[in-house]
Design an enzyme around this catalytic site. Sequence first.
Site, PDB file in Angstrom:
ATOM      1  N   GLU A  28       0.832  -1.199   0.000  1.00  0.00           N
ATOM      2  CA  GLU A  28       0.000   0.000   0.000  1.00  0.00           C
ATOM      3  C   GLU A  28       0.863   1.244   0.000  1.00  0.00           C
ATOM      4  O   GLU A  28       0.580   2.220  -0.677  1.00  0.00           O
ATOM      5  CB  GLU A  28      -0.925  -0.009   1.227  1.00  0.00           C
ATOM      6  CG  GLU A  28      -2.056   1.029   1.163  1.00  0.00           C
ATOM      7  CD  GLU A  28      -1.752   2.340   1.890  1.00  0.00           C
ATOM      8  OE1 GLU A  28      -2.621   3.211   1.923  1.00  0.00           O
ATOM      9  OE2 GLU A  28      -0.622   2.501   2.415  1.00  0.00           O
ATOM     10  N   GLU A  29       1.930   1.203   0.781  1.00  0.00           N
ATOM     11  CA  GLU A  29       2.756   2.401   0.996  1.00  0.00           C
ATOM     12  C   GLU A  29       3.528   2.823  -0.255  1.00  0.00           C
ATOM     13  O   GLU A  29       4.085   3.909  -0.296  1.00  0.00           O
ATOM     14  CB  GLU A  29       3.726   2.171   2.163  1.00  0.00           C
ATOM     15  CG  GLU A  29       3.059   1.980   3.523  1.00  0.00           C
ATOM     16  CD  GLU A  29       2.418   3.252   4.074  1.00  0.00           C
ATOM     17  OE1 GLU A  29       2.432   4.281   3.386  1.00  0.00           O
ATOM     18  OE2 GLU A  29       1.882   3.190   5.191  1.00  0.00           O
ATOM     19  N   HIS A  66       4.421   7.135  10.169  1.00  0.00           N
ATOM     20  CA  HIS A  66       5.590   7.145   9.273  1.00  0.00           C
ATOM     21  C   HIS A  66       6.843   7.620  10.015  1.00  0.00           C
ATOM     22  O   HIS A  66       7.739   8.208   9.420  1.00  0.00           O
ATOM     23  CB  HIS A  66       5.360   8.008   8.029  1.00  0.00           C
ATOM     24  CG  HIS A  66       4.419   7.371   7.055  1.00  0.00           C
ATOM     25  ND1 HIS A  66       4.536   7.512   5.689  1.00  0.00           N
ATOM     26  CD2 HIS A  66       3.355   6.561   7.246  1.00  0.00           C
ATOM     27  CE1 HIS A  66       3.571   6.840   5.094  1.00  0.00           C
ATOM     28  NE2 HIS A  66       2.841   6.258   6.016  1.00  0.00           N
TER      29      HIS A  66
END
Lengths: 343, 332
Positions: A204-205, A314
Amino acid sequence: MIQILEKYSNACGVSGHEDEIRSRIEESVRDHVESLSRDFMGNLYAFKPCGRQNAPHLLLVAHMDEIGLMINGVESNGMLRFVPVGGVDSRLLVSKRVILGKDRVPGVIGAKPIHLQSRDEWKSPIPLSALYIDIGASDDKEAAAKVPPGTTGTFHTRFETQEDVVFGKAFDDRAGCALITELLMTEEDEAYPVDITAVFTVQEEVGLRGASVLAERVRPDFTIAFEGTTAGDVPRDDYASPSTEMRKGPAISFMDRSAIGAPRLINHFKATADKKKIPFQMKKTVSGGTDIGVIHTKGGIPSMVISVPVRYIHAPRGILAVEDYKNTFRLAKAALMNFKEVL
Amino acid sequence: MKALMKKVVETFGPSGREDAIRQVLLEEIKPHVDRIFTDNMGNLHAVREGKGARIMVAAHMDEIGFVVTHIDEKGFLRISPVGGVAPVRCLYQRVLLENGIKGVVGVESVKNTNEIDFTKLYVDIGARDEKEAREMADEGLFGAFLNEMNEMNGLVTAKSLDDRVGCVIAVEAARQLKKSPNEIHFVFTVQEEVGLRGATAAAFNIEPDLGIALDVTGTGDTPDSPKMPMKLREGVAVKIKDNSLLVPRRVKDFFIRVAEKNKIKYQPEILTFGGTDAGAINLSRSGVLAGCLSIPTRYIHSVSETAALSDIEEAVKLLVKILESDVKKELE
């Protein structure tokens, strides 16, 4: 209830190398679902039917990958060069501890100490190109044998509890993975009135890549994504919308850069929260994207995102309020139990 | 057509909140098609049955707007854009929220206009304080701009010609189209302005042989405008390229062949920015032939988008003639 989050947060799984976290999730959900499967991207599917004819089919999705680093070279002195994987803030990296590869080789992100820097260098953050990872190897041969190029690494952060908050890495999106796991662990006498396919996605990232292949395979009627999202209730200058705030309950997104939430789902979650007196908040920023961005356009699937507010996503260490996590679970569970009100 | 246009451009419908405009279009096109339905995304499909090529004609019914992200302690609404909204173009515009509340966009004091971004803008709904504002509005409400349509010397000026003009062309073409061998799906798409999302979903389901988007395009005919060939009053624009699509040569050649044969005034469109639903249709599944008929429009994404009525009429004529053709044979 927080043990699953702890287990998932401590597992490694940088985008493209999600093996360890996937195994942890498989262990946790196996006994609570009818079937488990994987696709060639590495997405993990868990199917939990309700046994009723013509029940609506819900896709619950959370991504199991996390941001991190990838080794892309070795210097002759044994220092490792690396590149970021996903949205890494390179200004945060210097001096952080990392663990690399399957063997969890420990290392530190090194840079010139302040004594050896010029006055000019003091003024700006150390650029990514001047950073390297030091695993204590004596030369390139030893370093490459332990950590060959292509190895991924993540922050070396152990999960910790402190009164009503927890600290840890990768709550984006291990909080989502843990919540879906808890939702699958229902007792038989409180079965959901819907068929559930839970998908734990990869990559996803780096651009919603895992999720982009799953809608055609699952063909759901609705999608609900679970996320750990930005809490902005930190000191700030002047006017700024705080995105979400810790201890104010689950955050519901009306829109982000990848999708507009389906009003019928959002209204159902809001009404359920009101009825059950569960606090919730609307996420006040529209930046970022989630897996539903690439799912909802596959023929048109009403979708929404619900998130746990997390400070410092993050980053090597995030903070999450246990009550927000529990309230997200309570709200999602109640909304699934009375899902017929959506139809 | 002008009365229809006025109704269509003045109706509310920012991306994600297209219910009102969908209802208007449904009533207008219903008498001219065989079946009509709304899909899960909210796209309105109006279908003419036929045994020939399956054609998806896409016009997006959403318009640019904003969403309320926050209500501040003085009772003003803070907003984020929905679609490509330039902050400076919002100044002092009147707006409508999806719950019917009206407002005006104000701005905090700034030294120069370059500083204006969405954190400096707010919507004033006349609330006395935060409490009253929260009774009138809520975080997550969508809004759009208000403006009425005017005519000036053969041009029309209105909000949301992008892309309600495409919707009007589709309705008019459906009305004028007598016999066609083709299976035609007129699709009024949602969420184009936030990334061609409605058309992506609709094309996935329809699996068309040909996609035709109807949309606006920029012009190079105003003072110090970008160097582009498109001009108002020079006819319908047949797209060659934009940033979402390089029109396959056989599609472009087919459209131009039909225009020339029927003496329809057209101009080539080479757009250096932007994209349309045709880009999404083109990339659907294993690839779909797609093209676009465009209306040259000045001041796109402002409340005073301006286009020529004559260009719109030529677009209707060309679309009707394309749809009447044996498209399977023409595209061989």
